[in-house]
Design an enzyme around this catalytic site. Sequence first.
Site, PDB file in Angstrom:
ATOM      1  N   GLY A  36       0.787  -1.236   0.000  1.00  0.00           N
ATOM      2  CA  GLY A  36       0.000   0.000   0.000  1.00  0.00           C
ATOM      3  C   GLY A  36       0.812   1.275   0.000  1.00  0.00           C
ATOM      4  O   GLY A  36       0.329   2.315   0.474  1.00  0.00           O
ATOM      5  N   SER A  37       2.014   1.261  -0.585  1.00  0.00           N
ATOM      6  CA  SER A  37       2.771   2.522  -0.612  1.00  0.00           C
ATOM      7  C   SER A  37       2.144   3.515  -1.590  1.00  0.00           C
ATOM      8  O   SER A  37       2.186   4.727  -1.352  1.00  0.00           O
ATOM      9  CB  SER A  37       4.246   2.278  -0.931  1.00  0.00           C
ATOM     10  OG  SER A  37       4.425   1.898  -2.270  1.00  0.00           O
ATOM     11  N   ASN A  38       1.563   3.026  -2.672  1.00  0.00           N
ATOM     12  CA  ASN A  38       0.837   3.942  -3.567  1.00  0.00           C
ATOM     13  C   ASN A  38      -0.428   4.467  -2.898  1.00  0.00           C
ATOM     14  O   ASN A  38      -0.795   5.633  -3.089  1.00  0.00           O
ATOM     15  CB  ASN A  38       0.514   3.256  -4.892  1.00  0.00           C
ATOM     16  CG  ASN A  38       1.687   3.310  -5.841  1.00  0.00           C
ATOM     17  OD1 ASN A  38       2.047   4.372  -6.345  1.00  0.00           O
ATOM     18  ND2 ASN A  38       2.320   2.162  -6.062  1.00  0.00           N
ATOM     19  N   HIS A  46       0.787   0.823 -13.131  1.00  0.00           N
ATOM     20  CA  HIS A  46       1.577  -0.343 -13.529  1.00  0.00           C
ATOM     21  C   HIS A  46       3.052   0.055 -13.580  1.00  0.00           C
ATOM     22  O   HIS A  46       3.383   1.123 -14.101  1.00  0.00           O
ATOM     23  CB  HIS A  46       1.106  -0.849 -14.894  1.00  0.00           C
ATOM     24  CG  HIS A  46       1.869  -2.044 -15.367  1.00  0.00           C
ATOM     25  ND1 HIS A  46       1.662  -3.307 -14.845  1.00  0.00           N
ATOM     26  CD2 HIS A  46       2.864  -2.164 -16.271  1.00  0.00           C
ATOM     27  CE1 HIS A  46       2.497  -4.158 -15.416  1.00  0.00           C
ATOM     28  NE2 HIS A  46       3.235  -3.492 -16.289  1.00  0.00           N
TER      29      HIS A  46
HETATM   30  C1  GAR Z   1       3.501  -1.113  -7.354  1.00  0.00           C
HETATM   31  O1  GAR Z   1       4.795  -1.080  -7.895  1.00  0.00           O
HETATM   32  C2  GAR Z   1       2.475  -1.191  -8.465  1.00  0.00           C
HETATM   33  O2  GAR Z   1       2.815  -0.441  -9.598  1.00  0.00           O
HETATM   34  C3  GAR Z   1       2.477  -2.658  -8.751  1.00  0.00           C
HETATM   35  O3  GAR Z   1       2.586  -3.290  -7.512  1.00  0.00           O
HETATM   36  C4  GAR Z   1       3.258  -2.423  -6.603  1.00  0.00           C
HETATM   37  C5  GAR Z   1       2.370  -2.212  -5.391  1.00  0.00           C
HETATM   38  O4  GAR Z   1       3.067  -1.532  -4.386  1.00  0.00           O
HETATM   39  N1  GAR Z   1       1.292  -3.057  -9.438  1.00  0.00           N
HETATM   40  C6  GAR Z   1       1.236  -4.096 -10.244  1.00  0.00           C
HETATM   41  O5  GAR Z   1       2.184  -4.812 -10.482  1.00  0.00           O
HETATM   42  C7  GAR Z   1      -0.125  -4.330 -10.860  1.00  0.00           C
HETATM   43  N2  GAR Z   1      -0.111  -5.505 -11.658  1.00  0.00           N
HETATM   44  P1  GAR Z   1       2.282  -0.844  -3.207  1.00  0.00           P
HETATM   45  O6  GAR Z   1       1.332  -1.879  -2.617  1.00  0.00           O
HETATM   46  O7  GAR Z   1       3.358  -0.440  -2.230  1.00  0.00           O
HETATM   47  O8  GAR Z   1       1.544   0.340  -3.772  1.00  0.00           O
END
Ligand code: GAR
Length: 211
Positions: A12-14, A110
Amino acid sequence: KLKLGVLISGRGSNLQALIDACAAPGFPAEIALVLSNKADAFGLERAAAAGIAIAVVSHRDYPGDKPAFEAAMDVRLREAGVELVCLAGFMRLLSPWFVGRWQDALINIHPSLLPSFKGLDTHERALATGVRFHGCTVHHVRPAMDDGPIIAQAAVPVLPGDDAHRLADRVLEAEHKLYPHAVRLIAEGRARVDGDLVRIDGPAPELATIL
Ligand code: GAR
């Protein structure tokens, strides 16, 4: 303010980047619900710490029944008044039914410069291909995986000595700026879907998608 529903599966950093952006004065969106398909997703703790409503709809509770899983998510999102669904590390492929329900109101981030490197392990594949630039993309979701009109992209260099982790960190930093930027464009009505493309309105439309 535009009401967001953020779908997560993990770290969940995004999501955190969106939480922080929404907390800034004047940001044109707010998070109405964070929904995870995993009960132990760390992103749920981030949402709870920020006082945001959370829900868990586990695909494991609907074995072999994707329509029921997605209908349960759909109900939660509608109950929360969500207007734009943001996939943020949500690792289930959504069906054409769900994608159609949220047509042009469902976006994804992505970790590659689409249309290169759809799918998983994007950083490993970028290194193996020898590209000199890599990055991330926010796009509207269409039924095909990692396909759909591109809203915004950010590029980062691939540097000598990079391994997948270092490259992933550099891309992730860009993701955290790009996702709020893309949400702002949509919330301000400045990014409109036009066929297979997104048109950006603004005084300098070409520059508007460069961070
Ligand atoms: C992020 O890098 C996102 O772009 C990627 O997963 C990570 C999630 O990180 N998404 C995908 O690969 C979608 N197929 P987060 O949970 O820290 O946001």
